[in-house]
Enzyme design. Structure first.
Site, PDB file in Angstrom:
ATOM      1  CG  HIS A 160      45.597  38.529  48.978  1.00  0.00           C
ATOM      2  ND1 HIS A 160      45.258  39.317  47.912  1.00  0.00           N
ATOM      3  CD2 HIS A 160      45.937  39.386  49.968  1.00  0.00           C
ATOM      4  CE1 HIS A 160      45.380  40.596  48.237  1.00  0.00           C
ATOM      5  NE2 HIS A 160      45.809  40.660  49.475  1.00  0.00           N
ATOM      6  CE1 TYR A 208      42.647  39.404  38.292  1.00  0.00           C
ATOM      7  CE2 TYR A 208      42.209  38.569  40.495  1.00  0.00           C
ATOM      8  CZ  TYR A 208      43.102  38.905  39.491  1.00  0.00           C
ATOM      9  OH  TYR A 208      44.445  38.729  39.699  1.00  0.00           O
ATOM     10  N   PRO A 255      47.947  40.785  31.835  1.00  0.00           N
ATOM     11  CG  PRO A 255      47.758  43.005  32.509  1.00  0.00           C
ATOM     12  CD  PRO A 255      47.889  42.157  31.296  1.00  0.00           C
ATOM     13  CE  LYS A 310      49.318  31.925  37.190  1.00  0.00           C
ATOM     14  NZ  LYS A 310      49.369  32.461  38.541  1.00  0.00           N
ATOM     15  CE1 TYR A 362      44.957  35.571  40.324  1.00  0.00           C
ATOM     16  CE2 TYR A 362      45.334  35.118  42.646  1.00  0.00           C
ATOM     17  CZ  TYR A 362      45.212  36.019  41.606  1.00  0.00           C
ATOM     18  OH  TYR A 362      45.359  37.362  41.831  1.00  0.00           O
TER      19      TYR A 362
END
Ligand code: RFL
Ligand code: PHB
Length: 391
Positions: A72, A202, A294, A298, A386
């Protein structure tokens, strides 16, 4: 029985540590309280940082990941009925994350371990650890009704949040920091193509958080924030699909392909850190020492970075006869852990609806999200965290 490193727990931390130590010629035995199938039945993480991918390669267990993992380059953030892409790859000088399920990663490590003829004792009962502050650390367990002892140089506590290792440390030797969140995540796995195969979504909404993720191009993983005391029976598949659609922008909601769930569970959200992570010859790694909500993806990645530090420290001890890595293990890990704790807490706070969020809190979240997706500085800060901060 005797080994150099006794590893408690055959989750990702324990299996990865075992593989890296074996590659370096360090003898290890893993003791796991569940069966292998039970461990593989737990549906958890899905997003790997490059550091984790590199470690799997080092462990010689990345053949399937290379074929089946989905790279991604960006993530999507949804709010106020719109979706915004954050170009993680561009903002971090070319870094990416890989979607590959924890179940698959665990299976690959288990198979590599079996192929190498290494010992894992599954379904070990009454596991206990002894004399880790003395010279002769020992693990006791019961298998098939027989009592066993495993003598070792070191014990690696890779036995997760509810394991025996952290619990065996005297209370006055350990400090615990914790925040429990007033909601959970309801997750479902379904044999349907993911609605967003190239970017995890998200979403913040007035009805609560939602996440669109994947395991492969034919298998999807979706989550919605839910009350902690919700009963899973209330969440029929239809109720779930209706609810997630209402939390996504209309375009995405109209494209979601639904189907029967093959797994459904509610997980609580928690931030937790235990300090230090070393007690004599006992070293904690992964969820045994820390938990993150979550939201930042991580947990598994932190487990991998602990294992990187720990395996290097053991290798230095045995090959170079120096304990510098063992002595600095806790401090090195905790610096990275607290930064991931901060990131996961921040992203959780920004995307979820809390009991006191109200109209004002919602507007503030939306304003911050607006800043996040339009400011290069703010997007870069998100992207850097991220993909994973450097070791
Ligand atoms: P595990 O996986 O809990 O494994 C510990 C093992 O120890 C065994 N055990 C014992 N063995 C012997 N004796 C005892 N007394 C024992 N007590 C326990 C257990 O049976 C188990 O097999 O810990 P480990 O290896 O440190 O791995 C940590 C990860 O599992 C965890 O951090 C991640 O799953 C967190 N997580 C995510 N992490 C990511 O990096 N990216 C993600 O996208 C992500 N998504 C998630 C997640 C966790 C979730 N849940 C369910 C908490 C999504 C969810 C919903
Ligand atoms: C998942 O695919 O299970 C997943 C993805 C991203 C997260 C958490 C979980 O932040």
């Amino acid at each position: 029985m005797r080994t150099q490193v006794a590893i408690i727990g055959a989750g990702p931390s324990g299996l990865l540590l075992g593989a890296l130590l074996h590659k370096a010629g360090i003898d290890n035995i893993i003791i796991e309280r569940q069966s292998g199938d039970y461990v593989l039945g737990r549906i958890r993480a899905g997003i790997l940082e490059q550091i984790t991918v590199d470690l799997l390669k080092e462990a010689g267990a990345d053949a399937r990941l290379k074929l089946e993992g989905t790279v991604h380059h960006s993530i999507d953030i949804g709010f106020k009925n719109q979706r915004h892409s954050i170009d993680v790859h561009g903002l971090t000088g070319g870094k990416v994350v890989t979607a590959y399920g924890q179940t698959e990663l665990t299976r690959d490590l288990m198979e590599a371990r079996e192929a190498a003829g290494l010992t894992t004792i599954y379904e070990a009962g009454e596991v206990s650890i002894h004399d880790f502050d003395g010279k002769q650390p020992l693990v006791r367990y019961v298998k098939d009704g027989q009592h066993h002892e495993l003598a070792c140089d070191f014990i690696a506590g890779c036995d997760g949040f509810h394991g025996v290792c952290r619990a065996s440390v005297p209370k006055d030797a350990i400090t615990e920091f914790e925040r429990v969140y007033p909601f959970g995540w309801l997750g479902i796995l379904a044999e349907v193509p993911p609605v967003s195969p190239h970017a995890i979504v998200y979403a913040n909404s007035e009805r609560g958080f939602a996440l669109c993720s994947m395991r492969s191009l034919t298998r999807s993983r979706y989550y919605v924030q839910c009350p902690l005391d919700d009963k899973i029976e209330k969440w029929t598949d239809d109720v779930f699909w209706d609810e997630i659609r209402r939390r996504l922008d209309p375009d995405l909601a109209s494209r979601i392909i639904t189907g029967p769930s093959i797994e459904k569970s509610i997980a609580p959200l928690r931030s937790f850190v235990a300090e230090p992570m070393r007690f004599g010859s006992l070293f904690l790694a992964g969820d045994a020492a820390h938990i993150v909500p979550p939201t930042g993806a991580k947990g598994l990645n932190l487990a991998a970075s602990d294992v990187k530090y720990l395996s290097s420290a053991f290798i230095e001890h045995y090959k170079e006869k120096t304990d510098a890595g063992l002595d600095s293990y806790s401090e090195r890990c905790l610096r990275r852990i607290w930064r991931a704790e901060r990131f996961s807490w921040w992203l959780t706070s920004l995307l979820h609806r809390f009991p006191d969020t109200g109209g004002f809190g919602q507007k503030i979240q939306e304003a911050e999200l607006d800043y996040l997706v339009t400011s290069q500085a703010a997007s870069t800060a998100l992207a850097e965290n991220y993909v994973g901060l450097p070791l």
